[in-house]
Scaffold this motif. Sequence first.
Motif, PDB file in Angstrom:
ATOM      1  N   LYS A   1      37.023  26.924  43.643  1.00 25.90           N
ATOM      2  CA  LYS A   1      36.217  26.851  42.424  1.00 25.90           C
ATOM      3  C   LYS A   1      36.038  28.264  41.893  1.00 25.90           C
ATOM      4  O   LYS A   1      36.127  29.242  42.635  1.00 25.90           O
ATOM      5  CB  LYS A   1      34.866  26.221  42.725  1.00 25.90           C
ATOM      6  N   ALA A   2      35.756  28.383  40.615  1.00 27.93           N
ATOM      7  CA  ALA A   2      35.637  29.700  39.977  1.00 27.93           C
ATOM      8  C   ALA A   2      34.620  30.582  40.684  1.00 27.93           C
ATOM      9  O   ALA A   2      34.859  31.769  40.908  1.00 27.93           O
ATOM     10  CB  ALA A   2      35.278  29.539  38.506  1.00 27.93           C
TER      11      ALA A   2
ATOM     12  N   VAL B   1      38.736  41.877  46.820  1.00 26.46           N
ATOM     13  CA  VAL B   1      38.223  42.984  47.614  1.00 26.46           C
ATOM     14  C   VAL B   1      38.540  44.303  46.910  1.00 26.46           C
ATOM     15  O   VAL B   1      39.663  44.504  46.451  1.00 26.46           O
ATOM     16  CB  VAL B   1      38.845  42.999  49.028  1.00 26.46           C
ATOM     17  N   THR B   2      37.549  45.181  46.828  1.00 24.62           N
ATOM     18  CA  THR B   2      37.770  46.534  46.316  1.00 24.62           C
ATOM     19  C   THR B   2      37.561  47.525  47.453  1.00 24.62           C
ATOM     20  O   THR B   2      36.912  47.209  48.453  1.00 24.62           O
ATOM     21  CB  THR B   2      36.817  46.880  45.152  1.00 24.62           C
ATOM     22  N   LYS B   3      38.102  48.688  47.278  1.00 25.85           N
ATOM     23  CA  LYS B   3      38.016  49.714  48.309  1.00 25.85           C
ATOM     24  C   LYS B   3      36.572  50.147  48.564  1.00 25.85           C
ATOM     25  O   LYS B   3      36.163  50.329  49.706  1.00 25.85           O
ATOM     26  CB  LYS B   3      38.859  50.924  47.894  1.00 25.85           C
ATOM     27  N   ASN B   4      35.776  50.296  47.516  1.00 32.85           N
ATOM     28  CA  ASN B   4      34.429  50.839  47.663  1.00 32.85           C
ATOM     29  C   ASN B   4      33.324  49.799  47.748  1.00 32.85           C
ATOM     30  O   ASN B   4      32.271  50.065  48.297  1.00 32.85           O
ATOM     31  CB  ASN B   4      34.125  51.797  46.504  1.00 32.85           C
ATOM     32  N   ASP B   5      33.541  48.620  47.177  1.00 27.39           N
ATOM     33  CA  ASP B   5      32.460  47.642  47.088  1.00 27.39           C
ATOM     34  C   ASP B   5      32.651  46.402  47.947  1.00 27.39           C
ATOM     35  O   ASP B   5      31.807  45.514  47.929  1.00 27.39           O
ATOM     36  CB  ASP B   5      32.288  47.191  45.627  1.00 27.39           C
ATOM     37  N   GLY B   6      33.757  46.299  48.637  1.00 31.61           N
ATOM     38  CA  GLY B   6      34.007  45.076  49.394  1.00 31.61           C
ATOM     39  C   GLY B   6      34.330  43.941  48.441  1.00 31.61           C
ATOM     40  O   GLY B   6      35.086  44.109  47.492  1.00 31.61           O
ATOM     41  N   TYR B   7      33.726  42.785  48.666  1.00 32.85           N
ATOM     42  CA  TYR B   7      34.025  41.618  47.838  1.00 32.85           C
ATOM     43  C   TYR B   7      33.391  41.724  46.456  1.00 32.85           C
ATOM     44  O   TYR B   7      32.241  42.115  46.327  1.00 32.85           O
ATOM     45  CB  TYR B   7      33.543  40.334  48.514  1.00 32.85           C
ATOM     46  N   VAL B   8      34.170  41.354  45.450  1.00 30.65           N
ATOM     47  CA  VAL B   8      33.693  41.264  44.075  1.00 30.65           C
ATOM     48  C   VAL B   8      34.136  39.922  43.507  1.00 30.65           C
ATOM     49  O   VAL B   8      35.082  39.307  43.998  1.00 30.65           O
ATOM     50  CB  VAL B   8      34.212  42.420  43.190  1.00 30.65           C
ATOM     51  N   HIS B   9      33.429  39.478  42.488  1.00 31.72           N
ATOM     52  CA  HIS B   9      33.717  38.201  41.846  1.00 31.72           C
ATOM     53  C   HIS B   9      33.976  38.436  40.369  1.00 31.72           C
ATOM     54  O   HIS B   9      33.473  39.394  39.789  1.00 31.72           O
ATOM     55  CB  HIS B   9      32.531  37.251  42.018  1.00 31.72           C
ATOM     56  N   ILE B  10      34.724  37.535  39.764  1.00 30.30           N
ATOM     57  CA  ILE B  10      34.947  37.622  38.323  1.00 30.30           C
ATOM     58  C   ILE B  10      33.691  37.113  37.623  1.00 30.30           C
ATOM     59  O   ILE B  10      33.167  36.053  37.963  1.00 30.30           O
ATOM     60  CB  ILE B  10      36.186  36.812  37.907  1.00 30.30           C
ATOM     61  N   HIS B  11      33.212  37.879  36.674  1.00 29.62           N
ATOM     62  CA  HIS B  11      31.976  37.540  35.962  1.00 29.62           C
ATOM     63  C   HIS B  11      32.163  36.257  35.145  1.00 29.62           C
ATOM     64  O   HIS B  11      33.222  36.042  34.553  1.00 29.62           O
ATOM     65  CB  HIS B  11      31.573  38.694  35.043  1.00 29.62           C
ATOM     66  N   PRO B  12      31.153  35.392  35.117  1.00 29.13           N
ATOM     67  CA  PRO B  12      31.253  34.141  34.347  1.00 29.13           C
ATOM     68  C   PRO B  12      31.561  34.333  32.862  1.00 29.13           C
ATOM     69  O   PRO B  12      32.119  33.432  32.233  1.00 29.13           O
ATOM     70  CB  PRO B  12      29.881  33.493  34.534  1.00 29.13           C
ATOM     71  N   SER B  13      31.248  35.478  32.285  1.00 32.11           N
ATOM     72  CA  SER B  13      31.557  35.705  30.871  1.00 32.11           C
ATOM     73  C   SER B  13      33.001  36.161  30.652  1.00 32.11           C
ATOM     74  O   SER B  13      33.446  36.265  29.514  1.00 32.11           O
ATOM     75  CB  SER B  13      30.604  36.752  30.285  1.00 32.11           C
ATOM     76  N   SER B  14      33.730  36.419  31.730  1.00 35.08           N
ATOM     77  CA  SER B  14      35.116  36.877  31.618  1.00 35.08           C
ATOM     78  C   SER B  14      36.036  35.720  31.226  1.00 35.08           C
ATOM     79  O   SER B  14      35.848  34.590  31.661  1.00 35.08           O
ATOM     80  CB  SER B  14      35.575  37.462  32.961  1.00 35.08           C
ATOM     81  N   VAL B  15      37.054  36.015  30.434  1.00 34.59           N
ATOM     82  CA  VAL B  15      38.006  34.971  30.054  1.00 34.59           C
ATOM     83  C   VAL B  15      38.790  34.459  31.263  1.00 34.59           C
ATOM     84  O   VAL B  15      39.298  33.348  31.249  1.00 34.59           O
ATOM     85  CB  VAL B  15      38.988  35.442  28.949  1.00 34.59           C
ATOM     86  N   ASN B  16      38.884  35.244  32.321  1.00 34.70           N
ATOM     87  CA  ASN B  16      39.596  34.825  33.532  1.00 34.70           C
ATOM     88  C   ASN B  16      38.712  34.097  34.535  1.00 34.70           C
ATOM     89  O   ASN B  16      39.169  33.765  35.625  1.00 34.70           O
ATOM     90  CB  ASN B  16      40.236  36.037  34.218  1.00 34.70           C
ATOM     91  N   TYR B  17      37.473  33.851  34.190  1.00 36.37           N
ATOM     92  CA  TYR B  17      36.551  33.218  35.137  1.00 36.37           C
ATOM     93  C   TYR B  17      37.057  31.858  35.609  1.00 36.37           C
ATOM     94  O   TYR B  17      36.967  31.536  36.782  1.00 36.37           O
ATOM     95  CB  TYR B  17      35.158  33.081  34.517  1.00 36.37           C
TER      96      TYR B  17
END
Length: 148
Positions: free
Chosen positions: A10-11, A17-33
């Motif tokens: 699910k979205a 994963v990023t080098k500095n922040d660990g896990y990140v998620h695509i923001h709900p306002s993003s067109v790729n969400y």
Amino acid sequence: STGAVKMQPKAEELKFVTKNDGYVHIHPSSVNYQTRHFESPYLVYHEKIKTSRVFIRDCSMVSVYPLVLLGGGQVHIQLQKGEFVISLDDGWIRFVAASHQVAELVKELRCELDQLLQDKIKNPSMDLCMCPRGSRIIGMIVKLVTTQ
């Protein structure tokens, strides 16, 4: 006739994963969400914010060759377990090349592109498509990126 069917996440479950922040998620306002499957595991993003968790916005999928040719940091080649591994960003981004020759050619193409861009910075009026060296390098990059 029975069995489990692999479901796309699910979205809100999709994370990177990023080098500095660990896990990140695509923001709900993003067109790729709502995009639940990316052909490449690599994304580039413009903005990262932290609210209830760390989100990225303005993101696009990027495939391996554009990442190697246009990404930051030095390109390194290592032999690991019989495979030639191309790495960027001090080993943070790594992938296997088809052969040692392919790895070396990609590394050399990156070096040539970097030098061509330095030449362009020194001489802004230089037309990269009209000079023989520039047109060969750009043509090779276009061919590589569009065929792979």
